[in-house]
Design a protein around this motif. Structure first.
Motif, PDB file in Angstrom:
ATOM      1  N   PRO A 289     -17.190   1.842  13.021  1.00  0.00           N
ATOM      2  CA  PRO A 289     -16.653   3.068  13.607  1.00  0.00           C
ATOM      3  C   PRO A 289     -15.317   2.803  14.301  1.00  0.00           C
ATOM      4  CG  PRO A 289     -18.993   2.886  14.082  1.00  0.00           C
ATOM      5  CD  PRO A 289     -18.580   1.584  13.456  1.00  0.00           C
ATOM      6  N   GLY A 290     -14.408   3.744  14.139  1.00  0.00           N
ATOM      7  CA  GLY A 290     -13.081   3.615  14.731  1.00  0.00           C
ATOM      8  C   GLY A 290     -12.026   3.130  13.773  1.00  0.00           C
ATOM      9  N   GLY A 291     -12.427   2.649  12.593  1.00  0.00           N
ATOM     10  CA  GLY A 291     -11.449   2.162  11.628  1.00  0.00           C
ATOM     11  C   GLY A 291     -10.581   3.275  11.077  1.00  0.00           C
ATOM     12  N   GLU A 292      -9.309   2.978  10.873  1.00  0.00           N
ATOM     13  CA  GLU A 292      -8.395   3.969  10.294  1.00  0.00           C
ATOM     14  C   GLU A 292      -8.710   4.205   8.822  1.00  0.00           C
ATOM     15  OE1 GLU A 292      -4.381   2.702  10.721  1.00  0.00           O
ATOM     16  OE2 GLU A 292      -4.254   3.241  12.844  1.00  0.00           O
ATOM     17  N   ILE A 293      -8.379   5.399   8.358  1.00  0.00           N
ATOM     18  CA  ILE A 293      -8.477   5.728   6.935  1.00  0.00           C
ATOM     19  C   ILE A 293      -7.083   6.116   6.458  1.00  0.00           C
ATOM     20  CG2 ILE A 293      -9.485   7.274   5.223  1.00  0.00           C
ATOM     21  CD1 ILE A 293     -11.842   7.639   7.129  1.00  0.00           C
ATOM     22  N   ARG A 294      -6.665   5.503   5.394  1.00  0.00           N
ATOM     23  CA  ARG A 294      -5.320   5.782   4.859  1.00  0.00           C
ATOM     24  C   ARG A 294      -5.413   6.309   3.437  1.00  0.00           C
ATOM     25  NH1 ARG A 294      -0.693   2.163   7.565  1.00  0.00           N
ATOM     26  NH2 ARG A 294      -1.658   1.911   9.615  1.00  0.00           N
ATOM     27  N   LEU A 295      -4.428   7.075   3.084  1.00  0.00           N
ATOM     28  CA  LEU A 295      -4.361   7.687   1.759  1.00  0.00           C
ATOM     29  C   LEU A 295      -3.537   6.799   0.842  1.00  0.00           C
ATOM     30  CD1 LEU A 295      -5.066  10.241   0.089  1.00  0.00           C
ATOM     31  CD2 LEU A 295      -2.909  11.231   0.885  1.00  0.00           C
ATOM     32  N   GLY A 296      -4.177   6.322  -0.240  1.00  0.00           N
ATOM     33  CA  GLY A 296      -3.442   5.598  -1.258  1.00  0.00           C
ATOM     34  C   GLY A 296      -3.064   4.181  -0.910  1.00  0.00           C
ATOM     35  N   GLY A 297      -3.875   3.476  -0.150  1.00  0.00           N
ATOM     36  CA  GLY A 297      -3.602   2.073   0.125  1.00  0.00           C
ATOM     37  C   GLY A 297      -3.273   1.798   1.570  1.00  0.00           C
ATOM     38  N   SER A 298      -3.200   0.507   1.898  1.00  0.00           N
ATOM     39  CA  SER A 298      -3.007   0.098   3.288  1.00  0.00           C
ATOM     40  C   SER A 298      -1.668   0.527   3.857  1.00  0.00           C
ATOM     41  CB  SER A 298      -3.150  -1.421   3.404  1.00  0.00           C
ATOM     42  OG  SER A 298      -2.166  -2.077   2.616  1.00  0.00           O
ATOM     43  N   ILE A 318     -22.086   2.721   3.187  1.00  0.00           N
ATOM     44  CA  ILE A 318     -21.661   4.111   3.293  1.00  0.00           C
ATOM     45  C   ILE A 318     -21.153   4.364   4.710  1.00  0.00           C
ATOM     46  CG2 ILE A 318     -23.169   5.020   1.482  1.00  0.00           C
ATOM     47  CD1 ILE A 318     -25.148   5.866   3.658  1.00  0.00           C
ATOM     48  N   ALA A 319     -20.479   5.479   4.875  1.00  0.00           N
ATOM     49  CA  ALA A 319     -19.933   5.821   6.187  1.00  0.00           C
ATOM     50  C   ALA A 319     -19.752   7.332   6.283  1.00  0.00           C
ATOM     51  CB  ALA A 319     -18.592   5.118   6.421  1.00  0.00           C
ATOM     52  N   LEU A 320     -19.697   7.818   7.505  1.00  0.00           N
ATOM     53  CA  LEU A 320     -19.198   9.162   7.765  1.00  0.00           C
ATOM     54  C   LEU A 320     -17.809   9.020   8.356  1.00  0.00           C
ATOM     55  CD1 LEU A 320     -22.231  11.112   9.313  1.00  0.00           C
ATOM     56  CD2 LEU A 320     -21.372  11.202   6.957  1.00  0.00           C
ATOM     57  N   ALA A 321     -16.958   9.985   8.081  1.00  0.00           N
ATOM     58  CA  ALA A 321     -15.587   9.957   8.585  1.00  0.00           C
ATOM     59  C   ALA A 321     -15.087  11.383   8.752  1.00  0.00           C
ATOM     60  CB  ALA A 321     -14.679   9.188   7.628  1.00  0.00           C
ATOM     61  N   VAL A 322     -14.133  11.537   9.627  1.00  0.00           N
ATOM     62  CA  VAL A 322     -13.456  12.812   9.804  1.00  0.00           C
ATOM     63  C   VAL A 322     -12.029  12.628   9.306  1.00  0.00           C
ATOM     64  CG1 VAL A 322     -12.672  14.539  11.461  1.00  0.00           C
ATOM     65  CG2 VAL A 322     -14.895  13.448  11.772  1.00  0.00           C
ATOM     66  N   VAL A 323     -11.639  13.445   8.317  1.00  0.00           N
ATOM     67  CA  VAL A 323     -10.315  13.331   7.716  1.00  0.00           C
ATOM     68  C   VAL A 323      -9.593  14.676   7.815  1.00  0.00           C
ATOM     69  CG1 VAL A 323     -11.096  11.555   6.122  1.00  0.00           C
ATOM     70  CG2 VAL A 323     -11.105  13.944   5.381  1.00  0.00           C
ATOM     71  N   ARG A 324      -8.308  14.646   7.577  1.00  0.00           N
ATOM     72  CA  ARG A 324      -7.521  15.868   7.569  1.00  0.00           C
ATOM     73  C   ARG A 324      -7.981  16.780   6.431  1.00  0.00           C
ATOM     74  NH1 ARG A 324      -1.282  13.740   8.652  1.00  0.00           N
ATOM     75  NH2 ARG A 324      -1.748  12.648  10.615  1.00  0.00           N
ATOM     76  N   ARG A 325      -7.933  18.074   6.699  1.00  0.00           N
ATOM     77  CA  ARG A 325      -8.388  19.041   5.701  1.00  0.00           C
ATOM     78  C   ARG A 325      -7.631  18.903   4.392  1.00  0.00           C
ATOM     79  NH1 ARG A 325      -6.731  23.846   8.038  1.00  0.00           N
ATOM     80  NH2 ARG A 325      -4.810  23.699   6.859  1.00  0.00           N
ATOM     81  N   ALA A 326      -6.331  18.600   4.464  1.00  0.00           N
ATOM     82  CA  ALA A 326      -5.480  18.609   3.270  1.00  0.00           C
ATOM     83  C   ALA A 326      -5.681  17.397   2.370  1.00  0.00           C
ATOM     84  CB  ALA A 326      -4.019  18.700   3.692  1.00  0.00           C
ATOM     85  N   VAL A 327      -6.469  16.421   2.777  1.00  0.00           N
ATOM     86  CA  VAL A 327      -6.703  15.256   1.910  1.00  0.00           C
ATOM     87  C   VAL A 327      -7.400  15.723   0.637  1.00  0.00           C
ATOM     88  CG1 VAL A 327      -7.914  13.067   1.691  1.00  0.00           C
ATOM     89  CG2 VAL A 327      -6.842  13.673   3.859  1.00  0.00           C
ATOM     90  N   PRO A 328      -6.834  15.465  -0.539  1.00  0.00           N
ATOM     91  CA  PRO A 328      -7.488  15.899  -1.789  1.00  0.00           C
ATOM     92  C   PRO A 328      -8.902  15.349  -1.913  1.00  0.00           C
ATOM     93  CG  PRO A 328      -5.234  15.181  -2.209  1.00  0.00           C
ATOM     94  CD  PRO A 328      -5.534  14.798  -0.795  1.00  0.00           C
ATOM     95  N   LEU A 329      -9.805  16.168  -2.439  1.00  0.00           N
ATOM     96  CA  LEU A 329     -11.204  15.756  -2.544  1.00  0.00           C
ATOM     97  C   LEU A 329     -11.403  14.543  -3.440  1.00  0.00           C
ATOM     98  CD1 LEU A 329     -13.004  19.215  -2.861  1.00  0.00           C
ATOM     99  CD2 LEU A 329     -12.641  17.843  -0.807  1.00  0.00           C
ATOM    100  N   ASP A 330     -10.519  14.359  -4.416  1.00  0.00           N
ATOM    101  CA  ASP A 330     -10.673  13.243  -5.353  1.00  0.00           C
ATOM    102  C   ASP A 330      -9.757  12.073  -5.012  1.00  0.00           C
ATOM    103  OD1 ASP A 330      -8.293  14.498  -5.940  1.00  0.00           O
ATOM    104  OD2 ASP A 330      -8.648  14.626  -8.107  1.00  0.00           O
ATOM    105  N   ALA A 331      -9.128  12.113  -3.849  1.00  0.00           N
ATOM    106  CA  ALA A 331      -8.186  11.063  -3.494  1.00  0.00           C
ATOM    107  C   ALA A 331      -8.900   9.752  -3.178  1.00  0.00           C
ATOM    108  CB  ALA A 331      -7.357  11.499  -2.283  1.00  0.00           C
ATOM    109  N   GLY A 332      -8.330   8.662  -3.646  1.00  0.00           N
ATOM    110  CA  GLY A 332      -8.825   7.352  -3.255  1.00  0.00           C
ATOM    111  C   GLY A 332      -8.343   7.013  -1.855  1.00  0.00           C
ATOM    112  N   LEU A 333      -9.228   6.468  -1.048  1.00  0.00           N
ATOM    113  CA  LEU A 333      -8.895   6.168   0.337  1.00  0.00           C
ATOM    114  C   LEU A 333      -9.043   4.679   0.600  1.00  0.00           C
ATOM    115  CD1 LEU A 333     -10.796   9.127   2.062  1.00  0.00           C
ATOM    116  CD2 LEU A 333      -8.377   9.027   1.426  1.00  0.00           C
TER     117      LEU A 333
END
Length: 373
Positions: A289-298, A318-333
């Protein structure tokens, strides 16, 4: 800020490995976490939730008063019925969450995450005014978690009759509720059985009777259930965490924060959304918990934060996370895994993750067409 986790004596200390963070007071596992999780899934083990806190609200006005100041309806519900509720800020932010059981016509028992009771009690005392209610900390009680009432799971142990049993038909939408996304696959639910502590602490517990908190968390994450101690922060509104499904009654009378609930439900959409992540387990690096999530790589843009993690017996990491609404549903994180500190700086590695939607953006069905207030 939550109060420190209160100390409890584990039901069985042999081979117990204590948890961390809000679950530091109880065993994370007893030496075989995945086997324990299988026993929990098979309905042959319970989880020691002795660190959960309980608050009794009793009096002639208890149920009507709680209906007025929380997001849930408790008046007219049957004795023994269960529900989830929240207290919101005037701006609609989630301040408190609890599981509620109607003990009798004049009493409601609230089950809260460790460290959460003092804050809720302080708020309730401020809002009491002339209401005929009394608030009592129930440290004489203890909670066991399972997929069925504990006496049914462990008939051989001779458990006494429980004071109360909390259960709700998750992920079924509760009366007055609205779902902001799809149901989880193969949900297992959760049952909290509440006993007099002294009556169960002296029983002859065996390791086969118990599963650790890591098992409980794995099933909760797979069920897409947000938890106050993990998913809620100072910005959280109910829509982001799918709390309108069971915790917020959208057709009841006025309550604090209702204007925000109505506005986002009927005219807008939440700025963030809860997701479940399937993490790459090939590197054997556990996220936290607390780890950053980035879009498209480090090197990509930071788009969210990990809130809960677990190793599931069938699904893997597995994990739960809170992300920005605009993140595409099929985006690799990419998910940050801290690896320690060197020369005053924290080093990290990044692991791949895919999303399983929980709360959907409006264009994907996240705004219910039939919602009304």
């Amino acid at each position: 800020m939550s109060d420190p986790v209160r100390a409890v004596r584990p039901l069985l200390s042999t081979r117990a490995v204590l948890g961390e963070g809000p679950d530091a007071g109880v065993p994370a596992h007893y030496g075989a976490p995945l086997r324990e999780q299988r026993h929990l899934l098979d309905g042959t083990a319970v989880v020691d939730l002795g660190h959960f806190e309980l608050l009794e609200v009793r009096g002639a006005d208890a149920r009507s008063w709680m209906t007025t100041i929380t997001t849930q309806v408790l008046t007219g519900t049957p004795v023994g019925s269960s529900s989830s509720l929240a207290v919101l800020s005037p701006q609609g932010r989630v301040e408190h969450m609890a599981s509620a059981v109607v003990l009798d016509e004049d009493a409601v028992l609230l089950v809260l995450d460790p460290g959460a009771r003092a804050g809720l009690r302080h708020y309730l005392e401020m809002m009491r005014f002339a209401a005929r209610v009394e608030l009592t900390d129930r440290d004489d009680l203890r909670v066991l978690g399972a997929l069925s009432p504990a006496p049914e799971v462990l008939p051989q142990l001779g458990l006494p009759a429980p004071l109360a049993v909390w259960s709700e038909p998750w992920p079924q939408v509760a009366p007055g509720g609205v779902a902001y996304g799809p149901d989880p696959e193969d949900p297992v639910g959760a049952v909290l059985t509440i006993f007099e502590a002294a009556a169960i602490e002296q029983l002859p517990w065996q390791s086969a009777d118990l599963a650790g908190m890591s098992s409980w968390e794995a099933l909760r994450i797979a069920d897409h259930r947000a938890r106050s101690a993990r998913e809620v922060d100072e910005r959280s509104i109910p829509h982001e965490l799918d709390l309108l499904r069971t915790t917020v009654h959208t057709t009841k009378g006025c309550y604090r924060g209702q204007e925000t609930v109505a506005k986002v439900l009927n005219l807008g959409q939440p700025p963030r959304r809860l997701v479940m992540l399937h993490l790459d387990g090939s590197q054997d690096l556990p996220a936290a918990p607390g780890g950053e999530i980035r879009l498209g790589g480090s090197e990509g843009k930071v788009v969210g934060t990990v809130t809960s993690t677990a190793l599931h017996a069938d699904l893997g990491p597995i994990a739960l996370a809170v992300v920005r609404r605009a993140v595409p549903l099929d985006a690799g994180l990419s998910v940050q895994v801290p690896m320690g500190e060197a020369d005053g700086e924290t080093s990290s590695v990044w692991i791949d993750a895919s999303q399983e939607p929980i709360v959907l953006p409006r264009e994907h069905g996240g705004r219910p067409a039939t919602a009304r207030l």
